[in-house]
Design a protein around this motif. Structure first.
Motif, PDB file in Angstrom:
ATOM      1  N   VAL A   1       0.906   1.126  -7.676  1.00 15.66           N
ATOM      2  CA  VAL A   1       1.218   2.125  -8.701  1.00 15.66           C
ATOM      3  C   VAL A   1       0.517   3.439  -8.354  1.00 15.66           C
ATOM      4  CG1 VAL A   1       0.985   2.679 -11.152  1.00 15.66           C
ATOM      5  CG2 VAL A   1       1.427   0.316 -10.433  1.00 15.66           C
ATOM      6  N   PRO A   2       1.270   4.556  -8.321  1.00 15.49           N
ATOM      7  CA  PRO A   2       0.625   5.846  -8.048  1.00 15.49           C
ATOM      8  C   PRO A   2      -0.025   6.411  -9.307  1.00 15.49           C
ATOM      9  CG  PRO A   2       2.976   6.150  -8.317  1.00 15.49           C
ATOM     10  CD  PRO A   2       2.715   4.665  -8.434  1.00 15.49           C
ATOM     11  N   TYR A   3      -1.085   7.178  -9.121  1.00 17.58           N
ATOM     12  CA  TYR A   3      -1.715   7.895 -10.238  1.00 17.58           C
ATOM     13  C   TYR A   3      -2.490   9.075  -9.675  1.00 17.58           C
ATOM     14  CZ  TYR A   3      -6.267   5.902  -9.034  1.00 17.58           C
ATOM     15  OH  TYR A   3      -7.419   5.572  -8.379  1.00 17.58           O
ATOM     16  N   LEU A   4      -2.830  10.010 -10.553  1.00 20.67           N
ATOM     17  CA  LEU A   4      -3.628  11.171 -10.158  1.00 20.67           C
ATOM     18  C   LEU A   4      -5.084  10.903 -10.469  1.00 20.67           C
ATOM     19  CD1 LEU A   4      -1.519  14.253 -11.269  1.00 20.67           C
ATOM     20  CD2 LEU A   4      -1.982  13.468  -8.950  1.00 20.67           C
ATOM     21  N   SER A   5      -5.934  11.124  -9.492  1.00 17.39           N
ATOM     22  CA  SER A   5      -7.373  10.966  -9.704  1.00 17.39           C
ATOM     23  C   SER A   5      -7.894  12.123 -10.550  1.00 17.39           C
ATOM     24  CB  SER A   5      -8.109  10.933  -8.360  1.00 17.39           C
ATOM     25  OG  SER A   5      -8.096  12.227  -7.789  1.00 17.39           O
ATOM     26  N   ALA A   6      -9.156  12.043 -10.955  1.00 14.91           N
ATOM     27  CA  ALA A   6      -9.779  13.117 -11.731  1.00 14.91           C
ATOM     28  C   ALA A   6      -9.779  14.426 -10.937  1.00 14.91           C
ATOM     29  CB  ALA A   6     -11.208  12.728 -12.104  1.00 14.91           C
ATOM     30  N   GLN A   7      -9.767  14.344  -9.613  1.00 17.31           N
ATOM     31  CA  GLN A   7      -9.743  15.526  -8.759  1.00 17.31           C
ATOM     32  C   GLN A   7      -8.316  16.019  -8.486  1.00 17.31           C
ATOM     33  OE1 GLN A   7     -11.354  12.600  -7.813  1.00 17.31           O
ATOM     34  NE2 GLN A   7     -13.298  13.298  -8.685  1.00 17.31           N
ATOM     35  N   GLY A   8      -7.320  15.337  -9.021  1.00 17.12           N
ATOM     36  CA  GLY A   8      -5.928  15.735  -8.844  1.00 17.12           C
ATOM     37  C   GLY A   8      -5.269  15.204  -7.589  1.00 17.12           C
ATOM     38  N   ALA A   9      -5.917  14.251  -6.920  1.00 21.67           N
ATOM     39  CA  ALA A   9      -5.344  13.667  -5.701  1.00 21.67           C
ATOM     40  C   ALA A   9      -4.455  12.473  -6.056  1.00 21.67           C
ATOM     41  CB  ALA A   9      -6.457  13.216  -4.764  1.00 21.67           C
ATOM     42  N   LEU A  10      -3.394  12.292  -5.304  1.00 21.91           N
ATOM     43  CA  LEU A  10      -2.537  11.131  -5.492  1.00 21.91           C
ATOM     44  C   LEU A  10      -3.236   9.900  -4.950  1.00 21.91           C
ATOM     45  CD1 LEU A  10       0.198   9.924  -6.338  1.00 21.91           C
ATOM     46  CD2 LEU A  10       1.003  10.400  -4.018  1.00 21.91           C
ATOM     47  N   ARG A  11      -3.367   8.888  -5.764  1.00 24.75           N
ATOM     48  CA  ARG A  11      -4.012   7.629  -5.379  1.00 24.75           C
ATOM     49  C   ARG A  11      -3.072   6.483  -5.747  1.00 24.75           C
ATOM     50  NH1 ARG A  11      -8.547   8.472  -2.445  1.00 24.75           N
ATOM     51  NH2 ARG A  11      -8.947   6.318  -2.939  1.00 24.75           N
ATOM     52  N   TRP A  12      -3.383   5.290  -5.242  1.00 21.83           N
ATOM     53  CA  TRP A  12      -2.577   4.099  -5.508  1.00 21.83           C
ATOM     54  C   TRP A  12      -3.502   2.966  -5.928  1.00 21.83           C
ATOM     55  CZ3 TRP A  12       2.721   4.473  -4.859  1.00 21.83           C
ATOM     56  CH2 TRP A  12       3.169   5.624  -4.189  1.00 21.83           C
ATOM     57  N   ARG A  13      -3.004   2.079  -6.782  1.00 21.18           N
ATOM     58  CA  ARG A  13      -3.780   0.901  -7.151  1.00 21.18           C
ATOM     59  C   ARG A  13      -2.835  -0.297  -7.285  1.00 21.18           C
ATOM     60  NH1 ARG A  13      -5.536   3.765 -11.905  1.00 21.18           N
ATOM     61  NH2 ARG A  13      -3.771   3.865 -13.278  1.00 21.18           N
ATOM     62  N   ALA A  14      -3.410  -1.466  -7.094  1.00 17.47           N
ATOM     63  CA  ALA A  14      -2.660  -2.714  -7.233  1.00 17.47           C
ATOM     64  C   ALA A  14      -3.652  -3.815  -7.555  1.00 17.47           C
ATOM     65  CB  ALA A  14      -1.915  -3.035  -5.945  1.00 17.47           C
ATOM     66  N   ASP A  15      -3.285  -4.674  -8.499  1.00 21.52           N
ATOM     67  CA  ASP A  15      -4.163  -5.793  -8.836  1.00 21.52           C
ATOM     68  C   ASP A  15      -4.266  -6.776  -7.676  1.00 21.52           C
ATOM     69  OD1 ASP A  15      -4.669  -4.761 -11.344  1.00 21.52           O
ATOM     70  OD2 ASP A  15      -3.002  -5.853 -12.271  1.00 21.52           O
ATOM     71  N   ASP A  16      -3.156  -6.960  -6.965  1.00 20.19           N
ATOM     72  CA  ASP A  16      -3.127  -7.838  -5.792  1.00 20.19           C
ATOM     73  C   ASP A  16      -2.566  -7.020  -4.634  1.00 20.19           C
ATOM     74  OD1 ASP A  16      -2.601  -9.678  -3.788  1.00 20.19           O
ATOM     75  OD2 ASP A  16      -1.839 -11.205  -5.150  1.00 20.19           O
ATOM     76  N   PRO A  17      -3.427  -6.335  -3.886  1.00 21.96           N
ATOM     77  CA  PRO A  17      -2.957  -5.420  -2.841  1.00 21.96           C
ATOM     78  C   PRO A  17      -2.044  -6.065  -1.799  1.00 21.96           C
ATOM     79  CG  PRO A  17      -5.289  -5.117  -3.225  1.00 21.96           C
ATOM     80  CD  PRO A  17      -4.879  -6.329  -3.998  1.00 21.96           C
ATOM     81  N   VAL A  18      -2.360  -7.264  -1.366  1.00 24.63           N
ATOM     82  CA  VAL A  18      -1.547  -7.911  -0.329  1.00 24.63           C
ATOM     83  C   VAL A  18      -0.146  -8.186  -0.856  1.00 24.63           C
ATOM     84  CG1 VAL A  18      -1.310  -9.965   1.118  1.00 24.63           C
ATOM     85  CG2 VAL A  18      -3.536  -8.850   0.893  1.00 24.63           C
ATOM     86  N   SER A  19      -0.051  -8.813  -2.009  1.00 22.54           N
ATOM     87  CA  SER A  19       1.251  -9.104  -2.602  1.00 22.54           C
ATOM     88  C   SER A  19       2.030  -7.823  -2.876  1.00 22.54           C
ATOM     89  CB  SER A  19       1.055  -9.898  -3.895  1.00 22.54           C
ATOM     90  OG  SER A  19       2.286 -10.102  -4.537  1.00 22.54           O
ATOM     91  N   ALA A  20       1.347  -6.781  -3.359  1.00 16.74           N
ATOM     92  CA  ALA A  20       2.011  -5.516  -3.688  1.00 16.74           C
ATOM     93  C   ALA A  20       2.578  -4.845  -2.446  1.00 16.74           C
ATOM     94  CB  ALA A  20       1.031  -4.588  -4.404  1.00 16.74           C
ATOM     95  N   VAL A  21       1.809  -4.813  -1.360  1.00 23.03           N
ATOM     96  CA  VAL A  21       2.290  -4.163  -0.136  1.00 23.03           C
ATOM     97  C   VAL A  21       3.387  -5.005   0.522  1.00 23.03           C
ATOM     98  CG1 VAL A  21       1.635  -3.369   2.181  1.00 23.03           C
ATOM     99  CG2 VAL A  21       0.197  -2.815   0.207  1.00 23.03           C
ATOM    100  N   LEU A  22       3.264  -6.326   0.482  1.00 27.27           N
ATOM    101  CA  LEU A  22       4.336  -7.158   1.038  1.00 27.27           C
ATOM    102  C   LEU A  22       5.613  -7.038   0.205  1.00 27.27           C
ATOM    103  CD1 LEU A  22       2.427 -10.330   2.266  1.00 27.27           C
ATOM    104  CD2 LEU A  22       3.186  -8.320   3.567  1.00 27.27           C
ATOM    105  N   SER A  23       5.476  -6.757  -1.084  1.00 23.30           N
ATOM    106  CA  SER A  23       6.641  -6.473  -1.908  1.00 23.30           C
ATOM    107  C   SER A  23       7.325  -5.193  -1.432  1.00 23.30           C
ATOM    108  CB  SER A  23       6.233  -6.357  -3.383  1.00 23.30           C
ATOM    109  OG  SER A  23       7.372  -6.155  -4.199  1.00 23.30           O
ATOM    110  N   LEU A  24       6.526  -4.183  -1.076  1.00 24.71           N
ATOM    111  CA  LEU A  24       7.100  -2.961  -0.494  1.00 24.71           C
ATOM    112  C   LEU A  24       7.845  -3.260   0.804  1.00 24.71           C
ATOM    113  CD1 LEU A  24       4.213  -0.315  -0.870  1.00 24.71           C
ATOM    114  CD2 LEU A  24       6.377  -0.384  -2.127  1.00 24.71           C
TER     115      LEU A  24
END
Length: 197
Positions: free
Chosen positions: A112-135
């Motif tokens: 999931v994309p989101y903006l950090s407090a500094q305004g940078a685009l960041r990504w998060r996933a509860d299960d990074p491996v499963s999330a990236v393999l889904s991509l």
């Protein structure tokens, strides 16, 4: 948490995430074939290097680093992606097992994309491996469903490579997966042959 080596070691540049994932079986179909995902640490490194820049480091989820079952599932997904792309290139369709593997892998949530407090685009996933393999699975499904892209999929001309890549060059005549590696080797070899003749 145990530190995961972030040193790049996986080949990228095939033109799509799913094709870069397929390349984790290096030198496919040649005598020098090499498995680049032998364990959970390698899978976590691939996710870190090739997926979106995640705030949740691979292996940080509950349960720790990917286990053997996850590694086997990832390699099975890789082979399903390869079979699906090969079927699309030959005008066929994947079998039901390939379709089920891809559909199952595409179902989990993606990063999931989101903006950090500094305004940078960041990504998060509860299960990074499963999330990236889904991509990866979603990318393979979309790629094989687009005839214009399928027509631009080529195998590297280097006989000892075996990589498939998306040719995004204007004329569509690219021959090597990487001009820096396979293309450079082929040109040096041709030059040596001309010089010795």
């Amino acid at each position: 948490m145990e530190e995961i080596d972030a040193t790049p070691r996986f080949r990228q540049g095939a033109g799509r995430l799913s094709l870069d994932f397929v390349r984790t079986l290096r030198y496919r179909g040649t005598p020098g074939e090499q498995e680049e995902l032998p364990d959970g640490a390698a899978l976590a490194r691939w996710v870190r290097q090739c997926g979106p820049a995640l705030d949740t480091p691979p292996g940080a989820r509950a349960g720790g680093r990917p286990g053997e079952a996850e590694v086997r599932a990832a390699r099975a997904l890789r082979e399903a992606v390869y079979a699906h792309i090969a079927a699309a290139r030959s005008g066929g369709s994947p079998g039901p097992e390939v379709a089920a593997r891809l559909n199952g892998a595409a179902a989990p949530d993606v990063p999931v994309p989101y903006l950090s407090a500094q305004g940078a685009l960041r990504w998060r996933a509860d299960d990074p491996v499963s999330a990236v393999l889904s991509l990866v699975a979603r990318d393979a499904l979309e790629l094989a469903a687009d005839p214009a892209l399928v027509n631009r999929l080529h195998e590297c001309a280097a006989p000892d490579c075996g990589a498939v890549f998306l040719d995004s060059s204007r004329p569509g005549t690219r021959r090597w997966c990487s001009m820096d590696v396979c293309g450079n080797r082929a040109k040096k070899s041709a030059l040596r042959a001309r010089t010795s003749a």
